[in-house]
Design a protein around this motif. Structure first.
Motif, mmCIF file in Angstrom:
data_model
loop_
_atom_site.group_PDB
_atom_site.id
_atom_site.type_symbol
_atom_site.label_atom_id
_atom_site.label_comp_id
_atom_site.label_asym_id
_atom_site.label_seq_id
_atom_site.Cartn_x
_atom_site.Cartn_y
_atom_site.Cartn_z
ATOM 1 N N ALA A 82 0.834 -1.207 0.000
ATOM 2 C CA ALA A 82 0.000 0.000 0.000
ATOM 3 C C ALA A 82 0.867 1.255 0.000
ATOM 4 O O ALA A 82 1.734 1.418 0.841
ATOM 5 N N GLY A 83 0.645 2.127 -0.949
ATOM 6 C CA GLY A 83 1.347 3.406 -1.009
ATOM 7 C C GLY A 83 2.743 3.360 -1.578
ATOM 8 O O GLY A 83 3.434 4.384 -1.597
ATOM 9 N N VAL A 84 3.201 2.218 -2.060
ATOM 10 C CA VAL A 84 4.577 2.108 -2.551
ATOM 11 C C VAL A 84 4.817 3.018 -3.757
ATOM 12 O O VAL A 84 5.883 3.607 -3.887
ATOM 13 N N LEU A 85 3.829 3.161 -4.627
ATOM 14 C CA LEU A 85 4.021 3.945 -5.854
ATOM 15 C C LEU A 85 3.530 5.388 -5.736
ATOM 16 O O LEU A 85 3.502 6.103 -6.727
ATOM 17 N N LYS A 86 3.166 5.835 -4.545
ATOM 18 C CA LYS A 86 2.581 7.174 -4.426
ATOM 19 C C LYS A 86 3.555 8.279 -4.822
ATOM 20 O O LYS A 86 3.135 9.332 -5.289
ATOM 21 N N ASN A 87 4.847 8.091 -4.686
ATOM 22 C CA ASN A 87 5.836 9.115 -5.048
ATOM 23 C C ASN A 87 6.557 8.793 -6.352
ATOM 24 O O ASN A 87 7.601 9.374 -6.636
ATOM 25 N N SER A 88 6.002 7.898 -7.140
ATOM 26 C CA SER A 88 6.636 7.530 -8.403
ATOM 27 C C SER A 88 6.576 8.693 -9.391
ATOM 28 O O SER A 88 5.511 9.267 -9.607
ATOM 29 N N PRO A 89 7.705 9.057 -9.994
ATOM 30 C CA PRO A 89 7.686 10.157 -10.966
ATOM 31 C C PRO A 89 6.905 9.791 -12.225
ATOM 32 O O PRO A 89 6.484 10.663 -12.970
ATOM 33 N N ASN A 90 6.681 8.509 -12.466
ATOM 34 C CA ASN A 90 5.950 8.079 -13.654
ATOM 35 C C ASN A 90 4.442 8.130 -13.475
ATOM 36 O O ASN A 90 3.712 7.997 -14.448
ATOM 37 N N LEU A 91 3.950 8.298 -12.249
ATOM 38 C CA LEU A 91 2.513 8.267 -12.003
ATOM 39 C C LEU A 91 1.978 9.570 -11.424
ATOM 40 O O LEU A 91 0.908 9.588 -10.822
ATOM 41 N N ASN A 92 2.702 10.675 -11.588
ATOM 42 C CA ASN A 92 2.276 11.954 -11.023
ATOM 43 C C ASN A 92 1.551 12.841 -12.032
ATOM 44 O O ASN A 92 1.420 14.031 -11.819
ATOM 45 N N HIS A 93 1.071 12.260 -13.130
ATOM 46 C CA HIS A 93 0.386 13.032 -14.161
ATOM 47 C C HIS A 93 -1.116 12.773 -14.089
ATOM 48 O O HIS A 93 -1.581 11.972 -13.283
ATOM 49 N N ASP A 94 -1.851 13.458 -14.951
ATOM 50 C CA ASP A 94 -3.295 13.256 -15.024
ATOM 51 C C ASP A 94 -3.587 11.806 -15.425
ATOM 52 O O ASP A 94 -3.102 11.343 -16.464
ATOM 53 N N PRO A 95 -4.343 11.045 -14.612
ATOM 54 C CA PRO A 95 -4.572 9.628 -14.907
ATOM 55 C C PRO A 95 -5.275 9.392 -16.241
ATOM 56 O O PRO A 95 -4.968 8.436 -16.948
ATOM 57 N N VAL A 96 -6.196 10.277 -16.629
ATOM 58 C CA VAL A 96 -6.897 10.105 -17.904
ATOM 59 C C VAL A 96 -5.935 10.316 -19.066
ATOM 60 O O VAL A 96 -5.915 9.539 -20.031
ATOM 61 N N ALA A 97 -5.096 11.335 -18.980
ATOM 62 C CA ALA A 97 -4.116 11.594 -20.037
ATOM 63 C C ALA A 97 -3.120 10.439 -20.141
ATOM 64 O O ALA A 97 -2.730 10.044 -21.246
#
Length: 79
Positions: A54-69
């Motif tokens: 849980a929460g491992v990927l919260k600070n990932s630079p690859n997932l900090n964008h708009d989820p729909v985009a």
């Protein structure tokens, strides 16, 4: 025709979870879908703790964008 029947084993006796009628002398094939196998150790291994992920990927630079985009970009990446 094959029919899936869910059952449990109590004291080594197979008991269907729902009532079902069988023909007399009907040939049945039982497929066991469990984690225990002949020759396996008697003590099962405890399931892995999924909460550690849980929460491992919260600070990932690859997932900090708009989820729909991000989803649209992945969908159209081969266009």
């Amino acid at each position: 025709m094959y029919q899936a029947i869910e059952a449990i084993s109590k004291a080594g006796i197979i008991q269907p979870l729902e009532p079902i009628l069988f023909d007399e002398n009907e040939h049945l094939v039982i497929l066991r879908l469990s984690k225990t196998y002949i020759g396996a150790s008697a003590s099962p291994t405890p399931p892995a703790d999924w909460k550690r992920w849980a929460g491992v990927l919260k600070n990932s630079p690859n997932l900090n964008h708009d989820p729909v985009a991000m989803q649209q970009a992945m969908r159209h990446e081969w266009d």
